[in-house]
Design a protein around this motif. Sequence first.
Motif, PDB file in Angstrom:
ATOM      1  N   ALA A   8       1.142  -1.140   0.113  1.00  0.00           N
ATOM      2  CA  ALA A   8       0.430  -0.238   0.146  1.00  0.00           C
ATOM      3  C   ALA A   8       1.122   1.110   0.033  1.00  0.00           C
ATOM      4  CB  ALA A   8      -0.787  -0.298   0.938  1.00  0.00           C
ATOM      5  N   GLU A   9       0.075   2.851  -0.101  1.00  0.00           N
ATOM      6  CA  GLU A   9       1.402   3.673  -0.096  1.00  0.00           C
ATOM      7  C   GLU A   9       0.862   3.897   1.079  1.00  0.00           C
ATOM      8  OE1 GLU A   9      -0.013   6.750  -3.689  1.00  0.00           O
ATOM      9  OE2 GLU A   9      -2.008   5.365  -3.930  1.00  0.00           O
ATOM     10  N   VAL A  10       0.619   3.468   1.794  1.00  0.00           N
ATOM     11  CA  VAL A  10       0.025   4.299   3.351  1.00  0.00           C
ATOM     12  C   VAL A  10      -0.128   3.177   4.113  1.00  0.00           C
ATOM     13  CG1 VAL A  10      -0.710   5.887   5.082  1.00  0.00           C
ATOM     14  CG2 VAL A  10      -0.266   7.069   2.709  1.00  0.00           C
ATOM     15  N   ALA A  11       0.297   3.310   5.384  1.00  0.00           N
ATOM     16  CA  ALA A  11      -0.340   2.213   6.509  1.00  0.00           C
ATOM     17  C   ALA A  11      -0.563   3.165   7.641  1.00  0.00           C
ATOM     18  CB  ALA A  11       0.774   1.061   6.623  1.00  0.00           C
ATOM     19  N   ILE A  12      -2.180   3.091   7.724  1.00  0.00           N
ATOM     20  CA  ILE A  12      -2.586   3.262   9.212  1.00  0.00           C
ATOM     21  C   ILE A  12      -2.508   2.269  10.694  1.00  0.00           C
ATOM     22  CG2 ILE A  12      -3.959   4.600  10.043  1.00  0.00           C
ATOM     23  CD1 ILE A  12      -4.656   5.796   8.161  1.00  0.00           C
ATOM     24  N   SER A  15      -8.737   9.064  14.952  1.00  0.00           N
ATOM     25  CA  SER A  15      -7.832   9.591  13.913  1.00  0.00           C
ATOM     26  C   SER A  15      -7.581   9.328  12.329  1.00  0.00           C
ATOM     27  CB  SER A  15      -6.507  10.294  14.885  1.00  0.00           C
ATOM     28  OG  SER A  15      -6.531   8.721  16.106  1.00  0.00           O
ATOM     29  N   GLY A  16      -7.188   7.785  13.448  1.00  0.00           N
ATOM     30  CA  GLY A  16      -7.023   6.270  12.380  1.00  0.00           C
ATOM     31  C   GLY A  16      -7.896   6.485  11.131  1.00  0.00           C
ATOM     32  N   LEU A  17      -9.345   6.594  11.217  1.00  0.00           N
ATOM     33  CA  LEU A  17     -10.356   6.364  10.711  1.00  0.00           C
ATOM     34  C   LEU A  17     -10.158   6.827   9.852  1.00  0.00           C
ATOM     35  CD1 LEU A  17     -13.098   4.032  12.701  1.00  0.00           C
ATOM     36  CD2 LEU A  17     -11.698   3.563  10.472  1.00  0.00           C
ATOM     37  N   SER A  18     -10.660   8.870  10.272  1.00  0.00           N
ATOM     38  CA  SER A  18     -10.193   9.841   9.440  1.00  0.00           C
ATOM     39  C   SER A  18      -9.059   9.509   8.569  1.00  0.00           C
ATOM     40  CB  SER A  18     -10.472  11.027  10.074  1.00  0.00           C
ATOM     41  OG  SER A  18     -10.577  12.491  10.154  1.00  0.00           O
ATOM     42  N   LYS A  58       4.338   5.001   3.190  1.00  0.00           N
ATOM     43  CA  LYS A  58       4.349   5.383   4.688  1.00  0.00           C
ATOM     44  C   LYS A  58       4.012   4.915   5.689  1.00  0.00           C
ATOM     45  CE  LYS A  58       4.420   9.972   1.469  1.00  0.00           C
ATOM     46  NZ  LYS A  58       3.707  11.335   0.986  1.00  0.00           N
ATOM     47  N   VAL A  59       3.979   5.181   7.486  1.00  0.00           N
ATOM     48  CA  VAL A  59       3.380   4.591   7.834  1.00  0.00           C
ATOM     49  C   VAL A  59       2.985   6.095   8.807  1.00  0.00           C
ATOM     50  CG1 VAL A  59       4.795   4.320   9.331  1.00  0.00           C
ATOM     51  CG2 VAL A  59       3.220   3.299  10.259  1.00  0.00           C
ATOM     52  N   VAL A  60       1.628   5.657   9.943  1.00  0.00           N
ATOM     53  CA  VAL A  60       0.566   6.890  10.966  1.00  0.00           C
ATOM     54  C   VAL A  60      -0.052   5.893  11.570  1.00  0.00           C
ATOM     55  CG1 VAL A  60      -0.413   8.338  11.502  1.00  0.00           C
ATOM     56  CG2 VAL A  60       0.244   8.712   8.585  1.00  0.00           C
ATOM     57  N   VAL A  61       0.868   6.181  12.770  1.00  0.00           N
ATOM     58  CA  VAL A  61       0.845   5.517  14.189  1.00  0.00           C
ATOM     59  C   VAL A  61      -0.415   5.893  14.986  1.00  0.00           C
ATOM     60  CG1 VAL A  61       0.655   4.173  16.140  1.00  0.00           C
ATOM     61  CG2 VAL A  61       2.776   4.362  14.070  1.00  0.00           C
ATOM     62  N   CYS A  62      -1.948   5.781  15.195  1.00  0.00           N
ATOM     63  CA  CYS A  62      -2.089   6.203  16.069  1.00  0.00           C
ATOM     64  C   CYS A  62      -3.128   5.310  16.811  1.00  0.00           C
ATOM     65  CB  CYS A  62      -4.060   6.200  14.951  1.00  0.00           C
ATOM     66  SG  CYS A  62      -3.560   7.929  13.343  1.00  0.00           S
ATOM     67  N   ALA A  63      -2.002   5.146  17.829  1.00  0.00           N
ATOM     68  CA  ALA A  63      -2.956   4.091  19.042  1.00  0.00           C
ATOM     69  C   ALA A  63      -2.971   4.664  19.754  1.00  0.00           C
ATOM     70  CB  ALA A  63      -1.439   3.195  18.702  1.00  0.00           C
ATOM     71  N   GLY A  64      -3.241   6.045  20.551  1.00  0.00           N
ATOM     72  CA  GLY A  64      -3.596   6.279  21.247  1.00  0.00           C
ATOM     73  C   GLY A  64      -3.321   6.308  22.953  1.00  0.00           C
ATOM     74  N   ALA A  65      -4.155   5.463  23.242  1.00  0.00           N
ATOM     75  CA  ALA A  65      -3.698   5.260  25.467  1.00  0.00           C
ATOM     76  C   ALA A  65      -2.796   3.450  24.618  1.00  0.00           C
ATOM     77  CB  ALA A  65      -5.226   5.161  26.079  1.00  0.00           C
ATOM     78  N   TYR A  66      -3.611   3.388  24.170  1.00  0.00           N
ATOM     79  CA  TYR A  66      -3.267   1.836  23.789  1.00  0.00           C
ATOM     80  C   TYR A  66      -1.822   1.978  23.013  1.00  0.00           C
ATOM     81  CZ  TYR A  66      -8.360   1.514  25.185  1.00  0.00           C
ATOM     82  OH  TYR A  66      -9.495   1.260  26.163  1.00  0.00           O
ATOM     83  N   ALA A  67      -1.018   2.204  23.295  1.00  0.00           N
ATOM     84  CA  ALA A  67      -0.661   2.626  22.220  1.00  0.00           C
ATOM     85  C   ALA A  67       1.225   1.298  22.823  1.00  0.00           C
ATOM     86  CB  ALA A  67       0.798   3.982  22.236  1.00  0.00           C
TER      87      ALA A  67
END
Length: 437
Positions: free
Chosen positions: A36-40, A46-49, A238-247
């Motif tokens: 993929a071009e981007v992995a979330i 935030s991740g879904l948006s 590219k990668v975006v980490v949106c794990a919040g309190a569950y990081a």
Amino acid sequence: MSGFIPLDDPAPLPTTYARAAATPPEVPALAGDVIAEVAIVGGGFSGLSAALHLAERGVSVVLLEARGLATGGTGRAFGQVVPYAKHGEPHILHHFGDAAGTRLIDALGQGPAVVWDLIDRHGIACDDQRSGLIFAAHAKTGEGGLRDRVAFWTARKAPVEMLDAAQCETMIGSRRYTTAMIDRRGGHINPLAYAYGLARAAERVGVRLHGRSRVTSIASEEGGWRLRTSGGSVLAGKVVVCAGAYADDLWPGLRQSVIPIRAHQLVTAPLSANLRASILPGGQSLTDTRRLYSGIRLLPDGRVHLSVDGAGFGRSGPTYADMAARRLRRLFPQIGDIGFEESWTGWVDMTADQYPHVHRLADSAWAIIGLSGRGIAFGTLLGREMASRLLDGDRAETLMPVTPLRPIVVRPFAAPLVGTLMSWYRLRDRAELGGAG
């Protein structure tokens, strides 16, 4: 201190939200190797948006969620769609400076409108109520801040106004408050249903969603980043980490940059038709100026939903239901003795400054973290902004500065320190309320 990190919640999602939401989207576990071009990483607001806004611009996106979509703080949020940060406008201007602070304030002011637009464009059924938010002064000490906020926003032609005692009684259904403000930009929703709607909208534009796919490693590789799960891998530019309190320890230092704190909620049994008509009859959600949780709203099925105080740490810490019941009876004496049908908690990812943070982890790796209890509108905005950052680079219009990833120094001692602070807040609130709670 690994036990401090809430990788999972001890209870299922609230049935209050789940039974009012559509069937959750099917999100199979990742199987095999994909590109993929981007992995979330992370299937919350935030991740879904970010996934939706990237795919709408033609980007191939894979989103990986450790459990099910919105099963963390997103699906347990209180549901208010708020046009503010945790701190007030003067604090924002001081913290970020006039130019950046004004840009953030203006963007947040449009946050609810962005959420409403997504709901309308994608036909998201999430019990959205757009009749505004009421913020009441719990004591004289709270009035000044409300008047300052109203003055700030009325100067910007926003639909914000003060309410006197008579208006408070009419709009709230209680004589408890003599001063309040209403902001008609805001409202409230079923947050779980909203997240499911974002996920379906993302799927329709090509996003591949995978649940039960906890990412176990992210490694730099020719062509981008290799994200591995137990069932496969994703190679993304590219990668975006949106794990919040569950990081977790997926990216060094990320989990140490927030303090997970539990937020507690209660829902009553359904009220009679007469009682429903007397409590927040205009459909607004109510919050007051006390320092700890005070949200109250009426759900479409006639039950009262409260954000309440409780133990901030520990998987089995109690919710202070007796305190909440006393407050509810004082606020609405007509309600009498009524039981609570459901309670739940969720982890809130608090940063040291109580603002969300955008981190550039590496040249093409990013993170959004620390929504600090402002997830619905703020998280939606930050996801949209991340899409712009990845695609537009320096031309992107940004509302949050990029900050370096830093651990919270006192994090190992957070439980006793924050616990003491919360106890002090309870004492101060109680004193200002005359002991009434």
